[in-house]
Enzyme design. Structure first.
Site, PDB file in Angstrom:
ATOM      1  CG  ASP A  44      -1.742   1.248   1.353  1.00  0.00           C
ATOM      2  OD1 ASP A  44      -2.627   1.476   0.516  1.00  0.00           O
ATOM      3  OD2 ASP A  44      -1.497   2.028   2.300  1.00  0.00           O
ATOM      4  CD  GLU A 116      -3.477  -2.035  -1.077  1.00  0.00           C
ATOM      5  OE1 GLU A 116      -3.818  -0.846  -1.223  1.00  0.00           O
ATOM      6  OE2 GLU A 116      -3.714  -2.680  -0.031  1.00  0.00           O
TER       7      GLU A 116
END
Length: 234
Positions: A44, A116
Site C-alpha cells: 500500500d 497490494e
C-alpha cells in the site's frame, strides 16, 4: 501452482528471485498463518509513492490538494480489483476451502489486498524500481487518460447533485452485509434512488468506502441511462 506462478510472473513482466515472496502475496489469511497482510501493508505504501510520482509528472500544474484527490480516486478498491483481474489473480489465490466455496477468489476486497501484497512482494524482491514499473504497468494508462478536474467531487456528492438537478430526492444508503472480524471488516452497502427505482451495491473496508463505491456505480448507471435511448429515459 508452479505453472500458474510462472504464468503470473510472465504477466507481471519479471521473474522473482525468491518465488516464495510471490506465493505469500497470494495467500489469504484463511489459508495459512504465513499470509499476505504484512505484504499488503508494505505494498500500500509503495503503491501510493509510485502513483504519487506518476501524478507529479502527469499534472505539473496541479497543487497538492488536486494531486491528493486524484490519487485517492485512483488508489481505491475498484481500480485495484480491476488490476487483479488483469493479472489473473483469481486463478492463483490461495484460499481455505470454505473461503473458496464462498466466492473469495472473486471478492473485490480480497483481490485488492492481493494486488497490494504483490506490489509489496515485488518491492522486497527487487527494490523500488521494479515495483514502480509494475504500478506503471497497472495504472499508467488510467493515469495518462484522466484529468484532475474530473475528480473534483466525491461520488456521493456528485450523485446527490445529479439527482437534485433533476428535482429528485436524495439517494438512500443501507448496509446489506458485513463480513470478517471486527478489526478487518468488509461492508456491503446499497445505494438507491427510490424515485427512479434503481440501486447499486458497493463493497469496501469501511462503511464510507462502501457507500462511495455504491454511489459511484449508481451514478455511472444513471449517467448512461440519461443518454438518448437510455433505459431510464421516458
Amino acid at each position: 501452482m508452479d505453472g500458474r506462478l510462472d504464468a503470473l510472473q510472465s504477466r507481471l513482466g519479471r521473474r522473482f528471485n525468491d518465488p516464495r515472496l510471490l506465493q505469500r502475496a497470494l495467500t489469504h489469511r484463511s489459508f495459512s498463518a504465513d499470509h499476505n497482510e504484512r505484504l499488503e501493508f508494505l505494498g500500500d505504501a509503495v503503491l501510493n509513492l509510485a502513483v504519487s510520482s506518476l501524478l507529479f509528472e502527469r499534472f505539473a500544474g496541479s497543487d497538492e490538494g488536486d494531486l491528493t484527490r486524484v490519487r485517492a480516486h485512483l488508489v481505491r478498491e475498484d481500480s485495484l480489483h480491476r488490476a487483479a483481474l488483469t493479472l489473473g489473480l483469481p486463478e492463483v489465490l490461495r484460499l481455505s476451502d470454505g473461503e473458496a466455496r464462498g466466492g473469495g477468489a472473486q471478492r473485490p476486497s480480497i483481490l485488492a489486498d492481493a494486488v497490494e501484497a504483490v506490489i509489496g512482494a515485488t518491492y522486497l524482491d527487487g527494490g523500488f524500481e521494479p515495483a514502480a514499473q509494475l504500478v506503471r504497468q497497472l495504472f499508467g494508462e488510467l493515469i495518462s487518460g484522466t484529468e484532475a478536474d474530473s475528480w473534483s467531487k466525491d461520488a456521493k456528492t456528485e450523485l446527490q447533485e445529479w439527482l437534485q438537478a433533476r428535482k429528485l430526492p436524495v439517494p438512500t444508503y443501507r448496509i446489506v452485509a458485513t463480513r470478517g472480524q471486527a478489526h478487518a471488516q468488509t461492508f456491503d452497502v446499497e445505494c438507491a434512488a427510490p424515485a427512479l427505482g434503481v440501486a447499486e451495491q458497493g463493497e469496501g473496508r469501511s462503511r464510507r468506502a462502501a457507500e462511495q463505491e455504491a454511489a459511484r456505480r449508481l451514478l455511472a448507471k444513471l449517467k448512461a441511462s440519461d443518454r438518448p435511448g437510455g433505459p431510464l429515459r421516458s
